[in-house]
Design an enzyme around this catalytic site. Structure first.
Site, mmCIF file in Angstrom:
data_model
loop_
_atom_site.group_PDB
_atom_site.id
_atom_site.type_symbol
_atom_site.label_atom_id
_atom_site.label_comp_id
_atom_site.label_asym_id
_atom_site.label_seq_id
_atom_site.Cartn_x
_atom_site.Cartn_y
_atom_site.Cartn_z
ATOM 1 C CB SER A 143 41.432 -21.840 -48.716
ATOM 2 O OG SER A 143 42.046 -21.031 -47.766
ATOM 3 C CG ASP A 304 43.301 -27.159 -42.672
ATOM 4 O OD1 ASP A 304 44.095 -26.306 -42.240
ATOM 5 O OD2 ASP A 304 42.438 -26.908 -43.538
ATOM 6 C CG HIS A 333 44.737 -24.847 -45.589
ATOM 7 N ND1 HIS A 333 43.378 -24.966 -45.368
ATOM 8 C CD2 HIS A 333 44.884 -23.806 -46.457
ATOM 9 C CE1 HIS A 333 42.733 -24.038 -46.050
ATOM 10 N NE2 HIS A 333 43.622 -23.330 -46.727
#
Length: 356
Positions: A143, A304, A333
């Site tokens: 991320s 995700d 995610h």
């Protein structure tokens, strides 16, 4: 230190002795970096590994990625000198909105200047120079951490041997920017927000909790929520999913700062590896990705919805020496923080892209 209860005793601190200039031109004085390290740096200084954390993470990578540490694991302290630092703008020991401004003697708060992913990476580079690290075997993160890994490859190509961006894109999408803005608006709508000039004993916790509830909904998946919660009620006759999200929102307010959330989500929205490197059009974006020469392990999570796999496929297609690997999970995610055994196996199996 305001959030000291959430900073491990093993955390170390480095304070810069010179001003740190941001991309914006603003200058921070007396910047402090909180970091953790594992293993020993070799004589050549070339066995470094850098772990980059996500939005609300800390330098304690052996806590949130514990199954990846150890002999025969992705992060082996017997082989590598592993570093994880709290990012610039955070609230876990590195200078950010909760830090005392040396000029005013009060917390920076909303006056903390705008920062970028590149500012975060440049500060990490200062820390690594202080630690004597000459080169990094690999830089890895999920991320927001993945954004940092991409910028490392471009800002310091001679220092980074390989990178592993996980569940991330080369530039923040309208989808992500819109979600971030909705979360920020929840914070702004809290009466305690006070234009960002709230006191730390009366923060906009209700707004921050709602922002976290929104975020958590994008960190998981339809399958994840349906399987775990369905239409169940909890003992208070709320839907179980509602209780779960409220609990997650409340937990974040106990350990995170609203101005910090605003600063970091804005930095993420500004993520674009082609920004100011070339003219802002598609072909130039592609050429910037094409200039990354390091072996690159791109990890996509099939469920995700925040950074959908099409974005990792794009990275793998445009970075010349890239391998796309799939983390198959129903968790969405956050699978890179949940299905850690599978992630460790992916890293171990792709050692030609994550150089050991």
């Amino acid at each position: 230190m305001i959030y000291s209860d959430f900073i491990s005793p093993q955390t170390q601190f480095y304070q810069l002795t010179v001003p740190f200039q941001l991309e914006s031109g603003k200058v921070l004085i007396g910047v402090q970096v909180a970091y953790r390290s594992w293993g020993e740096l070799n004589a050549q200084g070339d066995n470094g590994v850098l772990i980059c954390h996500a939005l609300t993470g800390s330098a304690d990578a052996d806590d949130w990625w514990e199954p990846l540490f150890g002999s025969g694991k992705a992060f082996n302290p017997d082989r590598d000198f592993i570093v994880c630092s709290n990012i610039l703008g955070s609230c876990y020991g590195t200078t950010g909105p909760t830090t005392i401004n040396p000029t005013t003697r009060k917390p920076y708060g909303v006056s903390f200047p705008k920062i970028t992913i590149r500012d975060m990476v440049r500060l990490q580079a200062v820390l690594l120079e202080y630690l004597g690290v000459q080169s990094l075997r690999f830089v890895i993160g999920g991320s927001l951490g993945g954004m940092q890994s991409l910028e490392w490859a471009l800002l310091y190509p001679d220092k980074v041997k390989s990178i592993a961006p996980i569940a991330v894109s080369g530039r923040h999408s309208a989808w992500c920017i819109g979600l971030s803005e909705a979360q920020r608006q929840a914070i702004y709508a809290d009466p305690n927000w006070q234009g960002g000039n709230y006191t730390l004993d009366a923060p906009p916790n209700q707004g921050l909790a709602v922002a976290r509830m929104m975020a958590m909904s994008t960190y998981r998946s339809w399958d994840s929520f349906t399987t775990r919660f369905g239409r169940q009620y909890d003992p208070s006759e709320k839907f179980a999913i509602a209780s779960y999200l409220q609990h997650q929102g409340q937990k974040l307010t106990e350990r995170f700062d609203a101005n910090t959330y605003i600063i970091l989500t804005h930095a993420m929205d500004g993520h674009d590896i082609a920004r100011d490197r070339t003219a802002p059009n598609l072909s130039d974006y592609e050429s910037v990705l094409g200039s990354i020469q390091q072996p690159t392990l791109v990890v996509a999570i099939d469920s995700d919805i925040l950074y959908p796999p099409v974005e990792q496929q794009e990275l793998a297609n445009l970075i010349p020496n890239a391998q796309l690997s799939w983390l198959k999970s129903t968790h969405g995610h956050d699978a890179f923080l949940i299905d850690m055994a599978a992630l460790n196996e992916i890293i171990q199996q792709n050692h030609e892209f994550v150089l050991f």
